[in-house]
Each structure stands twice: as C-alpha cells, then as structure tokens.
Design an enzyme around this catalytic site. Sequence first.
Site, short mmCIF file in Angstrom:
data_model
loop_
_atom_site.label_atom_id
_atom_site.label_comp_id
_atom_site.label_asym_id
_atom_site.label_seq_id
_atom_site.Cartn_x
_atom_site.Cartn_y
_atom_site.Cartn_z
N ASN A 10 0.87 -1.18 0.00
CA ASN A 10 0.00 0.00 0.00
C ASN A 10 0.91 1.23 0.00
O ASN A 10 1.51 1.55 1.02
CB ASN A 10 -0.89 -0.02 1.25
CG ASN A 10 -1.66 1.27 1.46
OD1 ASN A 10 -1.77 2.09 0.55
ND2 ASN A 10 -2.20 1.44 2.65
N TRP A 11 0.98 1.89 -1.16
CA TRP A 11 1.91 3.03 -1.28
C TRP A 11 1.39 4.28 -0.57
O TRP A 11 2.11 5.24 -0.39
CB TRP A 11 2.15 3.38 -2.75
CG TRP A 11 2.81 2.29 -3.53
CD1 TRP A 11 3.18 1.04 -3.08
CD2 TRP A 11 3.17 2.33 -4.92
NE1 TRP A 11 3.75 0.32 -4.11
CE2 TRP A 11 3.75 1.08 -5.24
CE3 TRP A 11 3.04 3.30 -5.92
CZ2 TRP A 11 4.22 0.79 -6.54
CZ3 TRP A 11 3.49 3.01 -7.20
CH2 TRP A 11 4.09 1.78 -7.49
N LYS A 12 0.11 4.28 -0.24
CA LYS A 12 -0.54 5.48 0.32
C LYS A 12 -0.30 6.67 -0.62
O LYS A 12 -0.23 6.47 -1.83
CB LYS A 12 -0.03 5.74 1.74
CG LYS A 12 -0.06 4.49 2.60
CD LYS A 12 0.15 4.77 4.04
CE LYS A 12 0.27 3.47 4.79
NZ LYS A 12 0.29 3.62 6.22
N HIS A 97 -9.26 0.93 5.43
CA HIS A 97 -7.94 1.14 6.04
C HIS A 97 -8.11 2.09 7.24
O HIS A 97 -8.93 3.00 7.21
CB HIS A 97 -6.97 1.75 5.01
CG HIS A 97 -5.55 1.76 5.49
ND1 HIS A 97 -5.08 2.70 6.36
CD2 HIS A 97 -4.52 0.90 5.25
CE1 HIS A 97 -3.80 2.44 6.62
NE2 HIS A 97 -3.43 1.36 5.96
N GLU A 99 -6.51 4.52 8.22
CA GLU A 99 -6.37 5.96 7.91
C GLU A 99 -7.67 6.51 7.33
O GLU A 99 -8.04 7.66 7.59
CB GLU A 99 -5.18 6.16 6.97
CG GLU A 99 -3.86 5.96 7.70
CD GLU A 99 -2.70 5.48 6.84
OE1 GLU A 99 -2.78 5.57 5.60
OE2 GLU A 99 -1.71 5.01 7.43
N GLU A 169 -4.90 -5.14 11.04
CA GLU A 169 -3.87 -4.10 11.14
C GLU A 169 -4.07 -3.33 12.44
O GLU A 169 -4.84 -2.36 12.48
CB GLU A 169 -3.99 -3.13 9.97
CG GLU A 169 -3.74 -3.75 8.62
CD GLU A 169 -3.20 -2.72 7.64
OE1 GLU A 169 -2.08 -2.91 7.17
OE2 GLU A 169 -3.87 -1.72 7.37
N GLY A 175 2.99 2.04 10.65
CA GLY A 175 3.94 3.13 10.44
C GLY A 175 4.70 3.53 11.69
O GLY A 175 5.32 4.60 11.73
N SER A 214 3.95 -2.42 10.28
CA SER A 214 5.42 -2.45 10.36
C SER A 214 6.01 -3.81 9.97
O SER A 214 6.96 -4.28 10.60
CB SER A 214 5.88 -2.01 11.75
OG SER A 214 5.45 -0.67 12.00
N GLY A 235 2.91 -1.16 4.25
CA GLY A 235 2.92 0.25 3.89
C GLY A 235 4.33 0.70 3.56
O GLY A 235 4.84 0.49 2.46
N GLY A 236 4.99 1.29 4.54
CA GLY A 236 6.31 1.90 4.35
C GLY A 236 7.30 1.03 3.61
O GLY A 236 7.96 1.49 2.66
C1 PEP Z 1 -0.45 0.06 6.17
O1 PEP Z 1 -0.42 1.16 5.70
O2 PEP Z 1 -1.43 -0.66 5.98
C2 PEP Z 1 0.70 -0.40 6.95
C3 PEP Z 1 0.62 -1.57 7.53
O3 PEP Z 1 1.77 0.44 7.02
P1 PEP Z 1 3.23 0.07 7.60
O4 PEP Z 1 3.67 -1.21 6.94
O5 PEP Z 1 4.09 1.23 7.20
O6 PEP Z 1 3.10 -0.07 9.07
#
Ligand code: PEP
Length: 252
Positions: A10-12, A97, A99, A169, A175, A214, A235-236
Amino acid sequence: MTRKPLIAGNWKMNGSLGESRQLVETLRHGVSAGASATMLLCPPYVYLPAVRDWLQGSPIALGAQDIADKPGTGAYTGEVSGQMLRDVGCTYVIVGHSERRALYGETDAVVAAKFKAAQAAGLLPILCVGETLEQREAGETRKVVERQVAAVVDSAGVAAFAKAIVAYEPVWAIGTGRTATPEQAQEVHAFIRGMVAARDATIAAGLSILYGGSVKGANTRSLLAMADIDGGLVGGASLAAAEFLEIFRAAA
Ligand code: PEP
C-alpha cells in the site's frame, strides 16, 4: 486448506511517477511467474494505468487503495467506482484502512458499502480491521475487531467472504516500527477466522487473513509461520524495492 500467501504493498500518498516506475521495474524483475506467493501493488489512483502498463507480462497484481461506496455511476464528484478500477486493471481494492476510518470518518456502514461495491464490480476487497493502542490497553481488541468484521458479514453475508480478504492491522503498529508479535497477531487472526467459521466453516478455512503493521523483511517469516497469518499488507516497506522483495521472498 492451503491459502497462497499474498504480499500487498500500500503506497498510500507517496512517490512520484518517476519513483513509481523505478520501483515497479525493480519489483517485476524480482517476481517470477511460478512464485508460490502473490505480490500485489496498490499505488495512488492516478498512477494505476501507468503501473498496469509497466506490469504487462508480470504476475504482479494491481489494486487500489480505496473505492466509492456507491455501485454504478453517478454524481459523486471526486469518487472512483469499482468498474473504473476494473477498467484500469485492478483485481483487488483495500477497504476500511485505518487511515480512512480515522482521518476521513469512514464508519463501519461505509466500509461495508465499499466492500459490497467492490464485489459488485468483480474486485476482491481487502477488508482492514484493527484496534487502536487505547483500545488494546483497555482490553477491547476483540470487541473492536468483532464489531468491524460483523458489520461487513452482517451486511454482505458470510458467502461474500469466499471472494474477499481480511487484513488485521493494529493501528498502533501501522507506520510506527512497532510490529505486533507473531503471537499477538495470531491470537486476533484466529479470533477473526473463528468468527467467520461460526457462520461457515468452509469459507473460514479458505479465507486469507493478512497481517499489517510495520512488516519488514526481518519479521515476515516469523509472522507467516503462524497458522492463521496468510500474508502481509505492507505500507512503508513497500516503497523500498529491496525491502519489499525481501518480504516477498520470505513469504514465497
Ligand atoms: C499500512 O499502511 O497498511 C501499513 C501496515 O503500514 P506500515 O507497513 O508502514 O506499518
């Protein structure tokens, strides 16, 4: 039942067009057609057609980060429909999600509507659920996750989960660099599978439940070693080709 691992990126709202191209070029060379896991990329909406073109001939799948909660077409300025996502090559879409829930006020009802709109367009929804740190510390993890999953099961029906994915999640792990331990994640994954199994055991056995929060190359193997963890929503680390490939290889 064996569930093929899925590693979703997920590039956001990150990366330029040029950076995205470089990332995709590197990833596609690292994923072969016979891989025992599936890689999925979820770039920002506007990059979807470009990423689809760069992925031509690659087994890497394409997905979107969000979808309109309305099926069909209509006067919904700024929204993107499931059919439009299909048109540009998506097969998956993330819904709910944390966010979107926290920053854009998406309620369980909206998330359920998005889940159903995705399926109506033939997309596989990835339903995200998870508790905040405050909720975990108050001992409310199961209650929160149960409410979030039940809102969709009750609205879409359990049969809909034959063509859906769930991502657990924990918000406190997204993040933050603070990953849930494999045991913490497994406990919630087993709880989610049990909820679905109470309604339909066969669908529950085939349901892929991803962990997100993470995920890195170094922790993927121990997370995926757990019985009910079937992949990762990343994500990251999905923005760094070498790290994302390390995650993928640990899953494949
Ligand atoms: C996400 O955005 O769904 C996520 C899990 O981010 P990260 O891997 O950066 O924690």
